[in-house]
Design a protein around this motif. Structure first.
Motif, PDB file in Angstrom:
ATOM      1  N   ARG A 517     -47.376  47.402  40.872  1.00  0.00           N
ATOM      2  CA  ARG A 517     -47.501  47.787  39.397  1.00  0.00           C
ATOM      3  C   ARG A 517     -48.803  47.953  39.115  1.00  0.00           C
ATOM      4  O   ARG A 517     -49.422  48.397  38.057  1.00  0.00           O
ATOM      5  CB  ARG A 517     -47.157  46.439  38.614  1.00  0.00           C
ATOM      6  CG  ARG A 517     -45.767  46.408  38.738  1.00  0.00           C
ATOM      7  CD  ARG A 517     -45.342  45.435  37.357  1.00  0.00           C
ATOM      8  NE  ARG A 517     -43.731  45.243  37.450  1.00  0.00           N
ATOM      9  CZ  ARG A 517     -43.267  43.908  37.770  1.00  0.00           C
ATOM     10  NH1 ARG A 517     -43.848  43.156  38.741  1.00  0.00           N
ATOM     11  NH2 ARG A 517     -41.813  43.911  37.951  1.00  0.00           N
ATOM     12  N   GLU A 518     -49.744  48.533  39.964  1.00  0.00           N
ATOM     13  CA  GLU A 518     -51.141  48.644  39.884  1.00  0.00           C
ATOM     14  C   GLU A 518     -51.377  50.115  39.284  1.00  0.00           C
ATOM     15  O   GLU A 518     -51.881  50.261  38.592  1.00  0.00           O
ATOM     16  CB  GLU A 518     -51.913  48.704  41.506  1.00  0.00           C
ATOM     17  CG  GLU A 518     -52.408  47.487  42.101  1.00  0.00           C
ATOM     18  CD  GLU A 518     -51.395  47.053  42.759  1.00  0.00           C
ATOM     19  OE1 GLU A 518     -50.187  47.419  42.741  1.00  0.00           O
ATOM     20  OE2 GLU A 518     -51.427  46.206  43.948  1.00  0.00           O
ATOM     21  N   LEU A 519     -50.522  50.962  39.577  1.00  0.00           N
ATOM     22  CA  LEU A 519     -50.360  52.465  38.973  1.00  0.00           C
ATOM     23  C   LEU A 519     -49.340  52.805  38.222  1.00  0.00           C
ATOM     24  O   LEU A 519     -49.451  53.688  37.433  1.00  0.00           O
ATOM     25  CB  LEU A 519     -50.579  53.541  40.243  1.00  0.00           C
ATOM     26  CG  LEU A 519     -51.780  53.251  41.313  1.00  0.00           C
ATOM     27  CD1 LEU A 519     -51.365  54.365  42.213  1.00  0.00           C
ATOM     28  CD2 LEU A 519     -53.157  53.205  40.534  1.00  0.00           C
ATOM     29  N   ASP A 520     -48.007  51.674  38.235  1.00  0.00           N
ATOM     30  CA  ASP A 520     -47.059  52.156  37.291  1.00  0.00           C
ATOM     31  C   ASP A 520     -46.469  50.644  36.841  1.00  0.00           C
ATOM     32  O   ASP A 520     -46.220  49.893  37.366  1.00  0.00           O
ATOM     33  CB  ASP A 520     -45.877  52.955  38.285  1.00  0.00           C
ATOM     34  CG  ASP A 520     -44.596  53.312  37.318  1.00  0.00           C
ATOM     35  OD1 ASP A 520     -44.712  52.827  36.300  1.00  0.00           O
ATOM     36  OD2 ASP A 520     -44.026  54.036  38.046  1.00  0.00           O
ATOM     37  N   LYS A 521     -46.474  50.822  35.452  1.00  0.00           N
ATOM     38  CA  LYS A 521     -45.975  49.556  34.892  1.00  0.00           C
ATOM     39  C   LYS A 521     -44.597  49.451  35.330  1.00  0.00           C
ATOM     40  O   LYS A 521     -44.163  47.976  35.069  1.00  0.00           O
ATOM     41  CB  LYS A 521     -46.000  49.691  33.486  1.00  0.00           C
ATOM     42  CG  LYS A 521     -45.450  50.670  32.697  1.00  0.00           C
ATOM     43  CD  LYS A 521     -45.751  50.615  31.282  1.00  0.00           C
ATOM     44  CE  LYS A 521     -44.925  51.497  30.482  1.00  0.00           C
ATOM     45  NZ  LYS A 521     -45.264  51.316  28.916  1.00  0.00           N
ATOM     46  N   ASN A 522     -43.913  50.215  35.747  1.00  0.00           N
ATOM     47  CA  ASN A 522     -42.620  50.154  36.049  1.00  0.00           C
ATOM     48  C   ASN A 522     -42.094  49.826  37.422  1.00  0.00           C
ATOM     49  O   ASN A 522     -41.209  50.036  37.948  1.00  0.00           O
ATOM     50  CB  ASN A 522     -41.510  51.227  35.355  1.00  0.00           C
ATOM     51  CG  ASN A 522     -41.805  51.349  33.831  1.00  0.00           C
ATOM     52  OD1 ASN A 522     -41.510  50.366  33.168  1.00  0.00           O
ATOM     53  ND2 ASN A 522     -41.739  52.675  33.521  1.00  0.00           N
ATOM     54  N   GLY A 523     -43.231  49.675  38.046  1.00  0.00           N
ATOM     55  CA  GLY A 523     -43.354  49.562  39.317  1.00  0.00           C
ATOM     56  C   GLY A 523     -42.288  48.186  39.872  1.00  0.00           C
ATOM     57  O   GLY A 523     -42.442  47.310  38.986  1.00  0.00           O
ATOM     58  N   VAL A 524     -41.920  48.258  41.152  1.00  0.00           N
ATOM     59  CA  VAL A 524     -41.220  46.941  41.588  1.00  0.00           C
ATOM     60  C   VAL A 524     -42.217  46.337  42.538  1.00  0.00           C
ATOM     61  O   VAL A 524     -42.816  46.695  43.445  1.00  0.00           O
ATOM     62  CB  VAL A 524     -40.061  47.171  42.163  1.00  0.00           C
ATOM     63  CG1 VAL A 524     -39.076  48.056  41.450  1.00  0.00           C
ATOM     64  CG2 VAL A 524     -40.078  48.133  43.459  1.00  0.00           C
TER      65      VAL A 524
END
Length: 631
Positions: A517-524
């Motif tokens: 989630r460092e670059l995308d709040k929706n990352g897994v």
């Protein structure tokens, strides 16, 4: 006398070195972003032109008001002033907007100068701790003081307006020294003497030189403080974000490390605290010298006013010209002061640029080869280690990481490399992939020394999953393909072969799902086992004839590791596969096993052959570990 000459020569050499470094940096900016260079020059020109246009037109208007007061002339001057102001202001705004946009691009380019060189270095140099320290120091200098390459941009951006200010100031103030006071001006007639004019110029230049010397001396304290600042910045970066580091969160919580260890250490070593001895020792004198520079520079304005007003009092020119000359001279000498200060900045920047350019000039010594690596559809690449020994650079003469290694790969076979930690397993892989060259002996590909093959082509016959592999905080598809553009069907197939298909099916964005989630709040967030499967899929996507697993599952238990290796063995197909592990149970299925000990191959054979040798190393390791994987 000789000491004085030596100091003068050293000073001149330092200035020449400063100019060479600055010009080299400007050459970098020109090659990378010529549009930024052009925008910077035009922006500086308009910055200087706008105030001088205002000064000159204002002087003409005031002279007309104080003189003839011709309505038609006044109207013409007003229209001309407004038109010029509008044109120059719009041009300056447009150019400044262009310059601002170009600044964003050059900032990114500047950041890649060092990183591109780092990636271009021979791996032995890149892997050297001294290289890491050099790059870290360059980064710390840029972040803390702005010295190094960032400073060269600032110097260029501030020097150009100063040069244009000097040129414009000379053009508008020459007549100040050539105009004469009237004959009946009494003692003011001395102002007509060329010697007086020369003395006046000397006083003004001396004032500027003194002001600049104070500034440069004060700014030089940054050089003295650099080492403290680098250390302080490292402490701040580590401890300042310690609480947000998820990998350390549990230790910090359980042992109270943040409150009991980190905070006390940070406070005791905070180089940026106002009470820090280093900060007080540096910034106290620096502030006084800079303040003295400003005070001396302010004297210049007073001297200019007195000189101009005396000539006007003597009838040399009208009241409007007073505005012109005061504005022109003060602006000109402000530019001269700025230019001299930038020259001082250049000299103070020499130690920082030296470290940058010394790094950029680091030579590559590994021979890159010229032979084309044969592209074989049958994947029959014969690789042989022939009496290979290796010692890491700068290691003691007797500190051999590998010694007299002889090994030949069977095409399409499964080879296990086993041994205790530090036995030379990973070093063996580094040599195989030609990250390093052997100190002694040869590594042969199809009977030819691998150093003769083109370096980039040779490396492409290997796909490696290292024990400390890393995935990027980018979409899964890009991680597997190691590219922004890829074959989606092929990536999906590799993930399914790596047993990640079920997990992929649960992700709403599929291959476009970002990891972490460092670059995308929706990352897994993925588990260690899932990360290993993605890393294996990445190796499969490369579709290289040699595929290597270098203990990527060391954090797992022996049974879980054996399951992953067995699964991978199924999908390796006709590739020659190399498995490295210090746990013997994971590699029982391999065709051959090479046992490493203290940098040498002490045994070679099948599992059954080696375990039956009661006097061998493998037998001892097997029975020592049996308790962890016995059924």
């Amino acid at each position: 006398m000789s000491d004085t000459n030596t100091e003068t020569n050293a000073e001149n050499d330092g200035l020449l070195q400063a100019w060479r470094y600055q010009l080299r940096a400007c050459g970098l900016w020109w090659r990378m972003r010529p549009q930024w260079f052009v925008a910077t020059v035009l922006d500086a020109l308009l910055q200087a032109a706008v105030p001088y246009a205002t000064i000159w037109f204002s002087a003409q208007l005031i002279n007309e008001l104080a003189g003839r007061r011709d309505p038609a002339a006044l109207k013409s001057w007003v229209i001309l002033i407004l038109a010029t102001a509008v044109v120059l202001t719009l041009a300056a705004a447009a150019c400044h907007h262009w310059k601002a946009a170009a600044d964003d691009t050059i900032e990114l380019d500047r950041m890649t100068v060092v990183s591109d060189k780092l990636m271009d270095l021979d791996f032995p140099v890149e892997d050297d701790p001294r290289t890491f320290d050099t790059v870290s120091n360059i980064e710390q200098n840029e972040n803390f003081t702005g010295k190094g390459l960032p400073s060269t941009q600032t110097i260029l951006e501030q020097s150009l307006p100063a040069v244009f200010q000097i040129i414009g100031g000379i053009a508008l103030s020459v007549s100040l020294f050539t105009s004469t006071v009237s004959a009946d001006a009494g003692w003011l007639a001395i102002l007509n003497s060329p010697w007086f004019a020369l003395a006046m110029v000397a006083v003004l230049v001396g004032d500027i030189m003194l002001s600049t010397a104070c500034y440069v001396h004060g700014d030089h304290y940054w050089v003295d403080y650099a080492e403290y600042g680098r250390f302080g910045n490292r402490i701040f970066r580590f401890f300042g974000m310690l609480f947000a580091n998820d990998k350390r969160a549990m230790d910090c919580r359980v042992y109270g490390q943040f409150e009991r260890v980190a905070i006390p250490f940070f406070r005791a070593n905070n180089m940026f605290d106002l009470h820090s001895p280093a900060l007080r020792r540096i910034f106290g004198p620096m502030s006084r010298w800079i303040a003295l520079s400003v005070a001396v520079n302010t004297m210049l304005i007073g001297i200019v006013y007195v000189f101009v007003c005396l000539k006007a009092w003597g009838g040399a020119f009208g009241i409007g010209s007073v505005t012109q000359y005061v504005g022109a001279i003060t602006t000109m000498f402000t530019g001269l002061s700025a230019l001299l200060e930038r020259i001082g900045d250049m000299r103070n920047n020499v130690p920082f640029l030296k470290s940058v350019f010394d790094f950029l000039d680091t030579p590559n010594t590994m021979y890159q080869g010229s032979l084309t690596t044969e592209k074989r559809a049958d994947r029959e690449y014969d690789v042989e280690f022939r009496d290979v020994s290796f010692r890491y650079p700068n290691a003691p003469a007797d500190a051999w990481a590998l010694r007299h290694v002889n090994l030949r790969f069977r095409i399409g076979s499964r080879l296990a490399i086993v041994g205790e930690n530090g036995s030379g397993k990973t070093t063996f892989i580094k040599l195989l992939c030609r990250l390093y060259d052997p100190t002694e002996g040869q590594i042969l590909l199809n009977g030819i020394d691998i150093r003769k093959y083109r370096y980039d082509e040779y490396m492409h016959i290997f796909a490696v999953v290292f024990q400390d592999f890393r995935l990027l905080a980018l979409p899964i598809g890009q991680n597997v393909a190691a590219s922004a553009h890829y074959d989606r069907a092929r990536v999906t197939d590799c993930l399914e072969k790596a047993d990640f298909g079920d997990r992929l099916a649960t992700l709403p964005r599929g291959l476009d799902t970002s990891l972490y989630r460092e670059l995308d709040k929706n990352g897994v967030q993925i588990s260690g086992g899932e990360a290993q499967k993605i890393a294996i899929a990445r190796a499969l996507y490369r579709d290289a004839p040699f595929i290597i697993l270098d203990e990527p599952t060391a954090a797992l238990d022996p049974i879980a590791e054996a399951q992953i290796y067995a699964k991978f063995n199924e999908i390796a197909g006709d590739k020659t596969a190399v498995y490295i592990s210090h746990r013997l149970s994971s590699c029982r299925f391999c065709d051959d096993i090479a046992v490493f000990d203290h940098g040498s191959i002490v045994q070679f054979g099948t599992h059954d052959e080696l375990v039956a040798d009661a006097a061998g190393k493998y037998h001892a390791l097997w029975h020592a570990q049996a308790q962890y994987y016995a059924k």
